[in-house]
Design a protein around this motif. Structure first.
Motif, PDB file in Angstrom:
ATOM      1  N   THR A  23      17.615 -28.352  -0.218  1.00  0.00           N
ATOM      2  CA  THR A  23      18.045 -27.081   0.364  1.00  0.00           C
ATOM      3  C   THR A  23      16.918 -26.547   1.242  1.00  0.00           C
ATOM      4  N   THR A  25      17.014 -23.683   3.187  1.00  0.00           N
ATOM      5  CA  THR A  25      17.198 -22.283   3.573  1.00  0.00           C
ATOM      6  C   THR A  25      15.855 -21.615   3.809  1.00  0.00           C
ATOM      7  N   ASN A  27      14.078 -19.010   2.528  1.00  0.00           N
ATOM      8  CA  ASN A  27      13.897 -17.566   2.681  1.00  0.00           C
ATOM      9  C   ASN A  27      12.565 -17.149   2.079  1.00  0.00           C
ATOM     10  N   GLN A  34      19.008 -19.018  -3.613  1.00  0.00           N
ATOM     11  CA  GLN A  34      18.882 -19.042  -2.155  1.00  0.00           C
ATOM     12  C   GLN A  34      18.183 -20.304  -1.649  1.00  0.00           C
ATOM     13  N   ASN A  35      17.069 -20.636  -2.260  1.00  0.00           N
ATOM     14  CA  ASN A  35      16.209 -21.706  -1.736  1.00  0.00           C
ATOM     15  C   ASN A  35      16.352 -23.036  -2.458  1.00  0.00           C
TER      16      ASN A  35
END
Length: 570
Positions: A23, A25, A27, A34-35
């Motif tokens: 992943t 992402t 952030n 999220q990550n």
């Protein structure tokens, strides 16, 4: 100490949280959701085979034991950690909250997390690879509490007399009459809803005997007491055996029983050598092949921690790493390498673990280090060939991992974060959907990985490197003795056994090539058992002609910028 294995081996460090995470992402201060996060299952057979193909024989799975985190696992019966004493969203793997458990992040089924770790160990062993994990003996998380400990095991501090600053029977150091104060700059991105309370305050992990550590201290950790009274001239009380010693022995035995093959011991010299001498013997009584690797930075302690402490291998950080880093950056002096081997020569050169990256150091490709991963290949070769000790790679080093963003707690510092959830594009490309092949790599990454592969396999395939003796040629060529031999940038030496003799020449100059003289003294020929008056040098890599020598005479050699050459001497 008799060695149970060949000292020349390759250790590959995997930061478990990041390794299998695809992943991207990424952030800032991103959560697990999220990550993303790497899992035990991501380190599959394909990954292990790909790692082994580099020449690796040992894998150091970093950050396995359960540590404090801002991720909430209370639904699984795991205590929630107060965010004011956690660094980063994921947390530091060196703030252990339960020595008898593994990180729940890494499990597909949190309830079966230990089973999944044991399956990883078995999977690793099936590929004929050994498993190393961290042992963190100097400090633990401020809210340490083991909910997975075996029956009858007591938590650290459970029987301490907290009114005493120091007692050899206590597990912690106390600051009676004081309340711990979280550094005022700590600003966690998530709220716990209540103030962190610790009364009386305990000493902080990096030997801060104050209730008010700073943001730059290891404020999220508590110092463990091994019977040394730091506030009374470091007086030691080791008899009877302190309780902390026994607890730590039992923890090591617990993991050894799970078929872990060795321990990388965090900040080993912050713990007395007397403990290490005792505990390594205790563990090896039952598990004689288990190895101990010390993170250590004071060369004055090397001999003590090997011969008294019982360590098998020590970090070669303040020595070869520092010397080579300066050369990679363009401002070092090759003569420093001679000073390093002189310091380590004799009975423990083979015990030094060489590396150019690990989780504490800047990534080579970063602006804080070389800015280009290819600049380090000559230094990597020297690390691998100089002596017969082990070599370490940090996962992604061979792919040129380049940190470019501020991830969270540690900021944009040229390192791969150890505190936050993150994805590394270079590892994700190699992962390639769990295939762990080179298909997803760029041409540059493939070229770099092949260069590392070639260096490591050369080191392992030549007996002169694996187990040969060493002869430094710097002293007979430096200081103008050999024409155009720039001893600040050129380094040369011999490695030899009865059956194989190799000459190595390294040029650390990033811009200049050299056409220079080189001299091998009669003493070296005699020590190698070469009686011929006209020995021959045969290039081992480049398509060059052999060089005929005459004893007692210099010969000419050419070497390109930032490169190395090897010759068989016959």
């Amino acid at each position: 100490m008799a060695q149970k294995q060949q000292d020349k081996f390759v250790l590959y460090q995997i930061f478990t949280r990041l390794f299998g995470n695809s992943t991207l992402t990424n952030n800032f201060n991103g959560t697990l959701e999220q990550n993303g996060v790497g899992k035990f299952k991501d380190i599959n057979t394909a990954a292990l085979k790909s790692i082994k193909a580099l020449g690796v024989s040992h894998i150091w799975y970093t950050g396995i034991i359960e540590h404090a985190t801002m991720t909430d696992y209370s639904a699984y019966g795991i205590r929630k950690d107060h965010p004011l004493v956690v660094k980063g969203i994921a947390g530091s793997p060196y703030a252990i909250k339960d020595y008898y458990d593994v990180v729940p992040d890494f499990a597909e089924d949190v309830h079966k997390r230990m089973d999944e770790f044991e399956a990883l160990v078995a999977r690793t062993h099936k590929q004929k690879l050994k498993v190393i994990i961290d042992f963190v003996p100097n400090h633990l998380a401020r809210e340490y509490f083991s909910d997975a400990k075996p029956e009858g095991v007591e938590n650290f501090g459970e029987s301490d007399t907290q009114s005493q600053a120091f007692l050899p029977s206590n597990n912690f150091y106390y600051i009676p009459g004081s309340t711990f104060k979280v550094p005022h700059d700590v600003n966690p991105p998530v709220s716990f809803g209540e103030t962190y309370i610790e009364n009386p305050a305990k000493a902080t992990g990096n030997d801060v005997f104050s209730a008010e550590p700073s943001l730059n201290d290891w404020y999220e950790t508590i110092k463990l007491n091994y019977g040394v009274d730091y506030l009374n001239h470091r007086s030691a009380q080791f008899y009877p055996i302190p309780d902390t010693w026994k607890k730590m022995r039992d923890i090591l035995l617990y993991w050894a029983e799970k078929k872990v093959d060795g321990f990388r011991c965090d900040m080993a010299e912050m713990v007395p050598a007397e403990f290490w001498g005792w505990v390594t013997k205790e563990v090896k009584k039952k598990f004689p092949d288990v190895i101990f690797i010390a993170e250590i930075y004071n060369p004055n302690n090397y001999r003590q921690y090997i011969f008294q402490g019982g360590f098998d291998y020590l970090y070669d950080k303040v020595g070869l790493y520092d010397s080579l880093r300066r050369l990679i950056e363009g401002h070092g002096n090759a003569n420093d390498i001679s000073r390093v081997w002189q310091q380590e020569s004799g009975d423990f050169a083979n015990r030094m673990l060489r590396f150019l990256e690990n989780h504490d150091e800047h990534r080579i490709a970063s602006a804080e280090f070389a800015g280009d991963p290819f600049k380090a290949l000559t230094a990597m070769a020297l690390s691998a060939f100089l002596h017969d000790g082990p070599i370490m790679l940090y996962a992604g080093q061979e792919l040129g991992v380049l940190p470019t963003q501020e991830e969270g707690f540690s900021g944009n510092d040229g390192r791969t974060t150890i505190f936050d959830y993150w994805g590394l594009p270079e590892l994700a490309a190699w992962n390639n959907g769990g295939k762990w092949n080179t298909a997803g790599l760029s041409a540059s990454q493939k070229k770099l990985r092949k260069a590392y592969n070639d260096i490591l396999h050369f080191a392992l395939a030549n007996e002169a490197v694996v187990s040969g003796k060493f002869f430094d040629l710097q002293y007979v060529n430096a200081h103008g003795q050999s024409l155009n031999y720039n001893d600040s940038k050129i380094y040369s030496f011999l490695r030899y056994t009865e059956h194989q003799k190799i000459l190595f020449v390294f040029n650390f100059d990033l811009q200049s090539s050299y056409a220079c003289e080189l001299f091998i003294p009669n003493l070296a020929f005699d020590m190698m058992g070469i009686a011929s008056e006209k020995p021959v040098l045969r290039p081992m890599q480049a398509h060059e002609e052999a060089i005929g020598l005459k004893r007692d005479e210099r010969f000419d050699i050419k070497i390109q910028p930032n490169s190395w050459k090897s010759f068989l001497l016959s």
